[in-house]
Structure formats: structure tokens, C-alpha cells
Write an enzyme that holds these catalytic residues in place. Structure first.
Site, PDB file in Angstrom:
ATOM      1  N   ASN A 222       0.805  -1.222   0.000  1.00 20.62           N
ATOM      2  CA  ASN A 222       0.000   0.000   0.000  1.00 20.62           C
ATOM      3  C   ASN A 222       0.842   1.279   0.000  1.00 20.62           C
ATOM      4  O   ASN A 222       1.666   1.482   0.890  1.00 20.62           O
ATOM      5  CB  ASN A 222      -0.898  -0.026   1.247  1.00 20.62           C
TER       6      ASN A 222
ATOM      7  N   HIS B 229     -14.644  -4.655  10.218  1.00 23.09           N
ATOM      8  CA  HIS B 229     -14.289  -3.346  10.762  1.00 23.09           C
ATOM      9  C   HIS B 229     -15.564  -2.553  10.992  1.00 23.09           C
ATOM     10  O   HIS B 229     -16.258  -2.211  10.031  1.00 23.09           O
ATOM     11  CB  HIS B 229     -13.452  -2.563   9.760  1.00 23.09           C
TER      12      HIS B 229
ATOM     13  N   ARG C  17     -14.030  -5.523  14.845  1.00 20.87           N
ATOM     14  CA  ARG C  17     -13.004  -4.569  15.266  1.00 20.87           C
ATOM     15  C   ARG C  17     -13.688  -3.215  15.403  1.00 20.87           C
ATOM     16  O   ARG C  17     -14.410  -2.795  14.500  1.00 20.87           O
ATOM     17  CB  ARG C  17     -11.890  -4.485  14.228  1.00 20.87           C
TER      18      ARG C  17
ATOM     19  N   TYR D 102      -7.573   7.954  11.546  1.00 20.94           N
ATOM     20  CA  TYR D 102      -7.386   6.784  10.690  1.00 20.94           C
ATOM     21  C   TYR D 102      -8.183   5.597  11.235  1.00 20.94           C
ATOM     22  O   TYR D 102      -8.198   5.338  12.440  1.00 20.94           O
ATOM     23  CB  TYR D 102      -5.903   6.402  10.614  1.00 20.94           C
TER      24      TYR D 102
ATOM     25  N   ASP E  11      -7.651  -1.697  17.334  1.00 22.86           N
ATOM     26  CA  ASP E  11      -6.330  -1.467  16.730  1.00 22.86           C
ATOM     27  C   ASP E  11      -5.758  -0.145  17.241  1.00 22.86           C
ATOM     28  O   ASP E  11      -6.380   0.916  17.069  1.00 22.86           O
ATOM     29  CB  ASP E  11      -6.515  -1.411  15.202  1.00 22.86           C
TER      30      ASP E  11
ATOM     31  N   HIS F 126      -2.818   1.043  16.195  1.00 26.41           N
ATOM     32  CA  HIS F 126      -2.000   1.605  15.112  1.00 26.41           C
ATOM     33  C   HIS F 126      -0.658   2.155  15.564  1.00 26.41           C
ATOM     34  O   HIS F 126      -0.217   3.224  15.107  1.00 26.41           O
ATOM     35  CB  HIS F 126      -2.811   2.667  14.340  1.00 26.41           C
TER      36      HIS F 126
ATOM     37  N   GLU G 286      -4.554  -4.627  19.240  1.00 27.47           N
ATOM     38  CA  GLU G 286      -3.582  -4.763  18.145  1.00 27.47           C
ATOM     39  C   GLU G 286      -2.634  -3.569  18.086  1.00 27.47           C
ATOM     40  O   GLU G 286      -3.040  -2.428  18.306  1.00 27.47           O
ATOM     41  CB  GLU G 286      -4.387  -4.862  16.839  1.00 27.47           C
TER      42      GLU G 286
ATOM     43  N   GLU H 242       1.398  -6.619  11.351  1.00 28.41           N
ATOM     44  CA  GLU H 242       1.034  -6.336   9.951  1.00 28.41           C
ATOM     45  C   GLU H 242       2.120  -5.556   9.221  1.00 28.41           C
ATOM     46  O   GLU H 242       2.136  -5.539   7.993  1.00 28.41           O
ATOM     47  CB  GLU H 242      -0.319  -5.613   9.870  1.00 28.41           C
TER      48      GLU H 242
ATOM     49  N   ARG I 262       0.000 -11.149  13.278  1.00 25.95           N
ATOM     50  CA  ARG I 262      -0.857 -10.356  12.388  1.00 25.95           C
ATOM     51  C   ARG I 262      -0.307 -10.200  10.973  1.00 25.95           C
ATOM     52  O   ARG I 262      -0.813  -9.384  10.186  1.00 25.95           O
ATOM     53  CB  ARG I 262      -1.035  -8.961  12.993  1.00 25.95           C
TER      54      ARG I 262
ATOM     55  N   HIS J  78      -3.518 -10.643   8.439  1.00 20.90           N
ATOM     56  CA  HIS J  78      -3.923  -9.329   7.969  1.00 20.90           C
ATOM     57  C   HIS J  78      -4.803  -9.456   6.706  1.00 20.90           C
ATOM     58  O   HIS J  78      -4.423 -10.151   5.770  1.00 20.90           O
ATOM     59  CB  HIS J  78      -2.650  -8.539   7.630  1.00 20.90           C
TER      60      HIS J  78
ATOM     61  N   ASP K 121      -6.284  -3.490   1.117  1.00 28.98           N
ATOM     62  CA  ASP K 121      -5.048  -3.347   0.331  1.00 28.98           C
ATOM     63  C   ASP K 121      -4.307  -4.674   0.168  1.00 28.98           C
ATOM     64  O   ASP K 121      -3.239  -4.716  -0.458  1.00 28.98           O
ATOM     65  CB  ASP K 121      -4.138  -2.252   0.902  1.00 28.98           C
TER      66      ASP K 121
ATOM     67  N   GLU L 227      -9.007 -11.451   9.559  1.00 25.35           N
ATOM     68  CA  GLU L 227      -9.548 -10.114   9.262  1.00 25.35           C
ATOM     69  C   GLU L 227     -10.211 -10.134   7.887  1.00 25.35           C
ATOM     70  O   GLU L 227      -9.670 -10.689   6.930  1.00 25.35           O
ATOM     71  CB  GLU L 227      -8.413  -9.094   9.265  1.00 25.35           C
TER      72      GLU L 227
ATOM     73  N   TRP M  60       3.107   5.825  13.465  1.00 23.74           N
ATOM     74  CA  TRP M  60       1.982   5.136  12.860  1.00 23.74           C
ATOM     75  C   TRP M  60       1.535   4.075  13.812  1.00 23.74           C
ATOM     76  O   TRP M  60       2.288   3.318  14.313  1.00 23.74           O
ATOM     77  CB  TRP M  60       2.410   4.455  11.561  1.00 23.74           C
TER      78      TRP M  60
HETATM   79  C1  GCO Z   1      -5.660  -3.316   9.765  1.00 22.04           C
HETATM   80  C2  GCO Z   1      -4.921  -2.116   9.419  1.00 22.04           C
HETATM   81  C3  GCO Z   1      -4.989  -1.583   8.054  1.00 22.04           C
HETATM   82  C4  GCO Z   1      -3.643  -1.010   7.667  1.00 22.04           C
HETATM   83  C5  GCO Z   1      -3.498  -0.905   6.190  1.00 22.04           C
HETATM   84  C6  GCO Z   1      -2.144  -0.359   5.808  1.00 22.04           C
HETATM   85  O1  GCO Z   1      -6.313  -3.829   8.880  1.00 22.04           O
HETATM   86  O2  GCO Z   1      -5.569  -3.732  10.898  1.00 22.04           O
HETATM   87  O3  GCO Z   1      -4.249  -1.463  10.405  1.00 22.04           O
HETATM   88  O4  GCO Z   1      -5.975  -0.632   7.919  1.00 22.04           O
HETATM   89  O5  GCO Z   1      -3.435   0.223   8.276  1.00 22.04           O
HETATM   90  O6  GCO Z   1      -3.677  -2.157   5.654  1.00 22.04           O
HETATM   91  O7  GCO Z   1      -1.896  -0.511   4.467  1.00 22.04           O
HETATM   92 MG    MG Z   2      -3.986  -2.990  11.990  1.00 27.27          MG
END
Ligand code: GCO
Ligand code: MG
Length: 413
Positions: free
Chosen positions: A37, A122, A147, A159, A221, A223, A247, A273, A294, A323, A327, A350, A413
Site C-alpha cells: 500500500n 471493521h 473490530r 485513521y 487497533d 495503530h 492490536e 502487519e 498479524r 492481515h 489493500d 480479518e 503510525w
Molecule cells: C488493519 C490495518 C490496516 C492497515 C493498512 C495499511 O487492517 O488492521 O491497520 O488498515 O493500516 O492495511 O496498508
Molecule cells: Mg492494523
């Protein structure tokens, strides 16, 4: 037989995808997902400019040897670009092997260990009312695991939280084009405040438990945005709400950060991930600092590497949570589903369904019914790319957003 032709397809049916096509001398076609991605063209170049000529003339049946050759022989190892390229080759070769055998890939991985693959979706919403609406919609459509991501008072767009109005669609798109749908020139920036987030989230989980009871599996999540001590406090604060997992609570490259989180809480932890080899997990697995792996099959060197990683995790009682955002292309998703069905230490999968435009270009045989996925029984991975349909969608540059703290500092991130 040997590998006769290797081509890279870049297409954008709703979002960007990079797909590798390998054709053998007797005409069998194998597909591999190489989508990274926001960095798609780097992997396309790695495949086109560096790997394609190496593959021509090789025996397509020697999957392990090809994997080791692509991983060990070059001076430069690892990294998401390299490992996504190797993953695509590996998936395509497994696709070919299973097609030649006339069986769905999971049969070559040991056969089915379960009847269906529990999936989580999600659900998100800018406030609790919108989030509750989203969760209700998913529970009614059969999901047993959700999630949850939500807005934080005082912050703008975050995000992982859908911008769509409740009642429409609850997902978000992990990469953004420009507002008019053309190529983006830079990431958008969001504002983040960890204190505000930590103060807000426990109440959200409390409301979800009050509204949806104890059976629903709730995932969340982080992040990678918390420091180790912030994550430890958060994991402890949310213990009463029995999350299925928390996560990516801390930045991914610091494996020892999770020691602190583990010492303070029994909230199950998932990470990986952004990882690309088993070495990213060495401390996490051997010290039992996580509960779920993940990784994406697409970013971890493919089926060959993922199977070994998950077998290693199994020895320590750690399960899979592969994951599966949008994407990851339908090819990468299918690879995950064959593994999920075959391995013993499956945890959860997921599932962020692809758009109809994407699914017009990738024909899939996997199914989703009442909360459970299945890869289907078509020989191979069970996904074919329609190259003619794909050619109508030109690559359009898109970025994941960046984020800064309220004082303007660039944040993790
Ligand atoms: C998830 C994620 C995704 C990622 C994305 C990055 O599925 O748990 O955190 O949203 O951020 O796949 O490319
Ligand atoms: Mg994630």
C-alpha cells in the site's frame, strides 16, 4: 516443465493492486499478490527489473528452492518491498502446483482443520451512536467478531474511522487519492492526541459490552501510537471489557516494548502487519509476549514463509490473525484463507470486503456466510485476474495518511 513467462500487472479498480502472473511452458497460470500500500510501483519494479529474468527457465515445482534462492542469494535481504516480491512469486508457484494437482491449495497444506474460518469485520463511527449502528449492522449480518474504532472528542478525522454517514458503509479506505479521485501528491495529515484517546476509549468498550453483551468478540487497533507505558496502562484499563485482542499498541520495530505491556495486563495482544520476516517476531514469540501473529501473507514472503512462521508460533501457543484489509488483493486474501483452513493454530481472520469494482476484475471462489469464510474448492488459490477488465483501471497514486500531535510533532503510525 519450466517457468516461461513472468509479467506484472498494475491496476486500480477502486484502489491500487500489483499482481504477478507466472505462466509455465505447458500453459498453467499462477497468480501472486505483490500489493504494498502506497509503495506499489517499488514492488512492481523489483519484480520486473530484478526477479522476472531470474525466474524464466526454472522448474516451477521447486517452490522451497526458489524461495530460498530469492531470499538468501541476494546481498540485500528482508524489507517490505523484497518480501512482497518474494511473496508474489511464492503464491503464484503454489497456485500452479495446486492447479496441476487439481486440488484447492489447502489440500496441499495438510487439508482442512475446520469447516469455516471465523472472520472479523471493521466497524467504526465518528461517535458512539454511529459506531453502535455499524456494530449492529455487522452483528445482524452474522459477524461474531468486530473490530471497533471510533472518533475521539476534540480530534478530527482519525485513521480507521469511516467518514461515511451511518447507515451507508462503515469501512474506511486505507489509502487516499486526491479529493477529486485523481492521483495524490502527498499524504493527508491528521491530528492525534494519545491522552485524549486513552481517556475516551475505556468508556466506549464499556458501552459496547452493555449494549451487545459478553459473547461478541471485540477487537481494537492502536495503530502503533502508544508508548510502552501508555500501552501498559491502556491494556490494564480495558481488561474488564475482555477484548479479543488489542492490536499494534506500540511501534512495531521495538519487540521488547511489549514486555512492559505484558507485565501489567492480561489483555491479549496482536502485532505484525508491518513485519516481514520471522525474525521480527523472534523475541515476541519465544518470550510469549503476544497472542496473535498479524502478518499478511503478501508482506511476509508468501505461503512458504507464513506456514513456517505460524508453525513456530504454534509451539508457544500463539495463534494466527492474518492481515486482511482491502489493500491485500483478493489473491493475497485467498492465500490467507487456504492457510487459515489448514493450520491447527488458527485464531481469527480479518475480513474487509473488497469493492464490487475490485471483484469485477478479480474473480474469486471464496465465500462468506454467517460470519465464516471459506476459500472454496476451485483448484489452486481460486482467484483469477481478468487482465482485460483490469486494463481499464489506470494506476492512481494514493497514500496512507500521516499524523502529527496537537503541537505539530510528527507521530508514530
Ligand atoms: C488493519 C490495518 C490496516 C492497515 C493498512 C495499511 O487492517 O488492521 O491497520 O488498515 O493500516 O492495511 O496498508
Ligand atoms: Mg492494523
Amino acid at each position: 516443465m519450466t517457468i516461461e513467462n513472468v509479467t506484472v500487472n498494475v491496476t486500480s479498480p477502486g484502489r491500487n493492486f500489483v499482481t504477478l502472473k507466472i505462466v509455465t511452458s505447458d500453459g498453467i497460470v499462477g497468480w501472486g499478490d505483490a500489493t504494498l500500500n502506497g509503495r506499489e510501483l517499488s514492488v512492481a519494479s523489483y519484480l520486473d527489473d530484478h526477479l522476472a529474468s531470474i525466474l524464466i527457465g526454472r522448474d516451477e515445482d521447486r517452490i522451497e528452492d526458489t524461495w530460498q534462492y530469492l531470499y538468501r542469494s541476494p546481498y540485500w535481504r528482508r524489507g517490505p518491498v523484497t518480501m512482497a516480491a518474494i511473496a508474489a512469486v511464492d503464491m503464484a508457484l503454489w497456485d500452479i502446483k495446486a492447479k496441476k494437482a487439481g486440488v484447492p491449495l489447502y489440500q496441499l497444506l495438510g487439508g482442512a482443520s475446520r469447516d469455516g474460518i471465523r472472520a472479523y469485520c471493521h466497524a467504526s463511527g465518528g461517535d458512539y451512536a454511529a459506531l453502535k449502528d455499524a456494530i449492529t449492522g455487522y452483528v445482524e449480518s452474522g459477524f461474531t467478531a468486530v473490530r471497533v474504532q471510533t472518533g475521539v472528542p476534540g480530534l478530527g478525522q482519525i485513521y480507521g474511522v469511516a467518514t461515511n454517514k451511518p447507515g451507508a458503509k462503515y469501512d474506511y479506505e486505507p489509502a487516499k487519492r486526491a479529493a477529486d479521485g485523481t492521483a495524490a501528491t502527498a499524504p493527508t495529515e491528521e491530528v492525534w492526541d494519545t491522552n485524549a484517546y486513552l481517556a475516551h476509549m475505556p468508556g466506549v468498550f464499556e458501552s459496547i459490552r452493555a449494549d451487545f453483551g459478553t459473547d461478541l468478540r471485540i477487537l481494537h487497533d492502536g495503530h502503533h501510537r502508544m508508548s510502552p507505558i501508555e500501552a501498559a496502562r491502556f491494556a490494564k484499563d480495558v481488561e474488564p471489557y475482555r477484548l479479543f485482542w488489542l492490536e499494534d499498541c506500540t511501534p512495531g520495530e521495538d519487540q521488547t516494548a511489549l514486555r512492559l505491556v505484558r507485565q501489567h495486563s492480561t489483555t491479549p495482544l496482536a502485532i505484525g502487519e508491518v513485519f516481514n520476516t520471522v525474525f521480527d517476531y523472534q523475541t515476541l514469540i519465544t518470550e510469549r509476549l503476544i497472542d496473535y501473529v498479524r502478518s499478511a501473507v503478501t508482506h511476509t514472503g508468501g505461503i512458504t514463509a507464513m506456514k513456517k512462521l505460524l508453525d513456530f508460533a504454534a509451539i508457544y501457543g500463539i495463534k494466527s490473525g492474518i492481515h486482511g484489509p482491502t489493500d491485500i488483493s483478493p489473491v493475497g486474501m485467498a492465500a490467507a484463507l487456504h492457510l487459515d483452513l489448514a493450520i491447527h493454530n488458527f485464531g481469527i481472520q480479518e475480513y474487509m470486503p473488497h469493492s464490487e469494482t475490485t471483484l469485477d476484475v478479480f474473480q474469486t471462489s471464496f465465500t462468506f456466510e454467517r460470519g465464516f469464510l471459506h476459500p472454496g474448492d476451485t483448484p489452486g488459490l481460486g482467484v483469477e485476474l481478468d487482465e482485460e477488465a483490469a486494463s481499464a483501471f489506470e494506476y492512481t497514486k494514493a497514500y496512507l495518511p500521516a499524523n502529527r500531535l496537537t503541537d505539530g510533532t510528527v507521530h508514530d503510525w
